[in-house]
Design an enzyme around this catalytic site. Structure first.
Site, PDB file in Angstrom:
ATOM      1  N   GLY A 226       0.879  -1.174   0.000  1.00 27.04           N
ATOM      2  CA  GLY A 226       0.000   0.000   0.000  1.00 27.04           C
ATOM      3  C   GLY A 226       0.904   1.207   0.000  1.00 27.04           C
ATOM      4  O   GLY A 226       1.865   1.268  -0.754  1.00 27.04           O
ATOM      5  N   GLU A 227       0.647   2.114   0.895  1.00 26.70           N
ATOM      6  CA  GLU A 227       1.496   3.304   1.015  1.00 26.70           C
ATOM      7  C   GLU A 227       2.079   3.295   2.425  1.00 26.70           C
ATOM      8  O   GLU A 227       1.340   3.464   3.404  1.00 26.70           O
ATOM      9  CB  GLU A 227       0.610   4.534   0.750  1.00 26.70           C
ATOM     10  CG  GLU A 227       1.378   5.768   0.350  1.00 26.70           C
ATOM     11  CD  GLU A 227       2.378   5.557  -0.780  1.00 26.70           C
ATOM     12  OE1 GLU A 227       1.997   4.982  -1.819  1.00 26.70           O
ATOM     13  OE2 GLU A 227       3.543   5.959  -0.617  1.00 26.70           O
ATOM     14  N   SER A 228       3.390   3.084   2.506  1.00 26.80           N
ATOM     15  CA  SER A 228       3.993   2.890   3.822  1.00 26.80           C
ATOM     16  C   SER A 228       3.819   4.100   4.734  1.00 26.80           C
ATOM     17  O   SER A 228       3.641   3.946   5.946  1.00 26.80           O
ATOM     18  CB  SER A 228       5.477   2.544   3.689  1.00 26.80           C
ATOM     19  OG  SER A 228       6.135   3.512   2.903  1.00 26.80           O
TER      20      SER A 228
ATOM     21  N   CYS B 188       5.965  -5.456   0.202  1.00 26.30           N
ATOM     22  CA  CYS B 188       6.093  -4.128  -0.404  1.00 26.30           C
ATOM     23  C   CYS B 188       6.080  -3.025   0.666  1.00 26.30           C
ATOM     24  O   CYS B 188       7.043  -2.935   1.423  1.00 26.30           O
ATOM     25  CB  CYS B 188       5.027  -3.944  -1.477  1.00 26.30           C
ATOM     26  SG  CYS B 188       5.521  -2.721  -2.691  1.00 26.30           S
TER      27      CYS B 188
ATOM     28  N   ARG C  78      12.927   3.164  -0.909  1.00 20.79           N
ATOM     29  CA  ARG C  78      11.535   3.229  -1.404  1.00 20.79           C
ATOM     30  C   ARG C  78      11.523   3.578  -2.884  1.00 20.79           C
ATOM     31  O   ARG C  78      12.410   4.268  -3.375  1.00 20.79           O
ATOM     32  CB  ARG C  78      10.759   4.324  -0.681  1.00 20.79           C
ATOM     33  CG  ARG C  78      10.374   3.978   0.714  1.00 20.79           C
ATOM     34  CD  ARG C  78       9.589   5.128   1.333  1.00 20.79           C
ATOM     35  NE  ARG C  78       8.244   5.219   0.805  1.00 20.79           N
ATOM     36  CZ  ARG C  78       7.492   6.324   0.891  1.00 20.79           C
ATOM     37  NH1 ARG C  78       7.971   7.418   1.434  1.00 20.79           N
ATOM     38  NH2 ARG C  78       6.261   6.319   0.420  1.00 20.79           N
TER      39      ARG C  78
ATOM     40  N   HIS D 297       4.508  -8.257  -4.771  1.00 18.37           N
ATOM     41  CA  HIS D 297       3.148  -8.550  -4.293  1.00 18.37           C
ATOM     42  C   HIS D 297       2.771 -10.017  -4.548  1.00 18.37           C
ATOM     43  O   HIS D 297       2.122 -10.312  -5.556  1.00 18.37           O
ATOM     44  CB  HIS D 297       2.142  -7.647  -5.015  1.00 18.37           C
ATOM     45  CG  HIS D 297       2.114  -6.246  -4.515  1.00 18.37           C
ATOM     46  ND1 HIS D 297       1.199  -5.790  -3.584  1.00 18.37           N
ATOM     47  CD2 HIS D 297       2.895  -5.197  -4.796  1.00 18.37           C
ATOM     48  CE1 HIS D 297       1.420  -4.517  -3.330  1.00 18.37           C
ATOM     49  NE2 HIS D 297       2.443  -4.123  -4.047  1.00 18.37           N
TER      50      HIS D 297
ATOM     51  N   GLU E 109       0.532 -11.707  -3.284  1.00 13.43           N
ATOM     52  CA  GLU E 109      -0.929 -11.895  -3.243  1.00 13.43           C
ATOM     53  C   GLU E 109      -1.576 -11.587  -4.589  1.00 13.43           C
ATOM     54  O   GLU E 109      -2.745 -11.871  -4.807  1.00 13.43           O
ATOM     55  CB  GLU E 109      -1.541 -11.035  -2.113  1.00 13.43           C
ATOM     56  CG  GLU E 109      -1.693  -9.549  -2.396  1.00 13.43           C
ATOM     57  CD  GLU E 109      -0.385  -8.748  -2.357  1.00 13.43           C
ATOM     58  OE1 GLU E 109       0.706  -9.343  -2.240  1.00 13.43           O
ATOM     59  OE2 GLU E 109      -0.470  -7.514  -2.480  1.00 13.43           O
TER      60      GLU E 109
HETATM   61  N1  GLN Z   1       5.776   2.899  -2.901  1.00 11.18           N
HETATM   62  C1  GLN Z   1       5.057   2.449  -1.749  1.00 11.18           C
HETATM   63  C2  GLN Z   1       5.681   2.989  -0.471  1.00 11.18           C
HETATM   64  O1  GLN Z   1       6.693   3.574  -0.487  1.00 11.18           O
HETATM   65  C3  GLN Z   1       4.994   0.939  -1.694  1.00 11.18           C
HETATM   66  C4  GLN Z   1       4.218   0.421  -2.857  1.00 11.18           C
HETATM   67  C5  GLN Z   1       3.498  -0.866  -2.621  1.00 11.18           C
HETATM   68  O2  GLN Z   1       3.290  -1.300  -1.483  1.00 11.18           O
HETATM   69  N2  GLN Z   1       3.060  -1.457  -3.692  1.00 11.18           N
HETATM   70  O3  GLN Z   1       5.123   2.808   0.549  1.00 11.18           O
END
Ligand code: GLN
Length: 190
Positions: A46-48, A78, A105, A171, A173
């Protein structure tokens, strides 16, 4: 077996469905009291920055650090890998800091920020794994407790393990392949 999937943001539904396909019931985790009696936890992609911020707001940072240190098997994919890392290079983001890896990242840059490729993962057997990378990190540095599970032809480490903790840059999943989830469950049942 009680598997939790951190459901603050990102691709948690897909992990729950991967677990269901293996025949394991997974529950969503949003609050500290839902961590009681878990046998394993998945931190999704997701978005860390959002996931870490929500972890702070919901009081999950301390309990997650304690559980990771106490040996709870955790799979981070991820953004989940970023959460587990001790440091993010070129960033002063506060992570859980439980794995001795420094991650970069969005490591593959804007031109090729998403790609799919088949990579060998020896612990899963001979058949390569179809890895889906979406604005993925890679492991820029790692300590002596880290076992490398997979790398790209460039040498960049994209999957690793530190005892009970597994970090995957891609990923699993989203691939039609449950071997990484099964590998995680084998650690949980040990
Ligand atoms: N770019 C996202 C981050 O820095 C990670 C991307 C992902 O989980 N697919 O959190």
């Amino acid at each position: 077996m009680k598997i939790g999937v951190l459901a603050l943001q990102g691709a948690f539904v897909e992990h729950i469905s991967a677990m269901q396909q293996i025949g394991v019931e997974a529950r969503t985790i949003r609050l500290p009291n839902q961590l009681d009696n878990l046998d394993g936890l998945i931190i999704p992609g997701g978005e860390s920055t959002s996931i870490l911020q929500l972890m702070q707001s919901f009081g999950l940072v301390r309990p997650l650090r304690e559980l990771a240190k106490a040996g709870l098997p955790i799979l981070g994919t991820c953004a989940g890998m970023i959460c587990l890392a001790r440091k993010v290079s070129d960033h002063d983001m506060e992570t859980l800091g439980v794995m001795d890896i420094v991650v970069k990242r969005n490591a593959f840059g804007r031109q090729i920020d998403s790609f799919e490729t088949d990579i060998p993962i020896p612990i899963l057997g001979e058949k390569p794994f179809h890895a889906v990378f979406i604005r993925a990190p890679f492991v820029a540095e790692f300590g002596s407790r880290i076992e490398v599970l997979a790398g790209l032809p460039s040498g960049d480490v994209v999957a690793c393990r530190q005892e009970n903790l597994i970090a995957i840059a891609f990923h699993p999943e989203l691939a039609d392949d449950l071997r990484l989830h099964s590998y995680f469950l084998s650690i949980v049942s040990q």
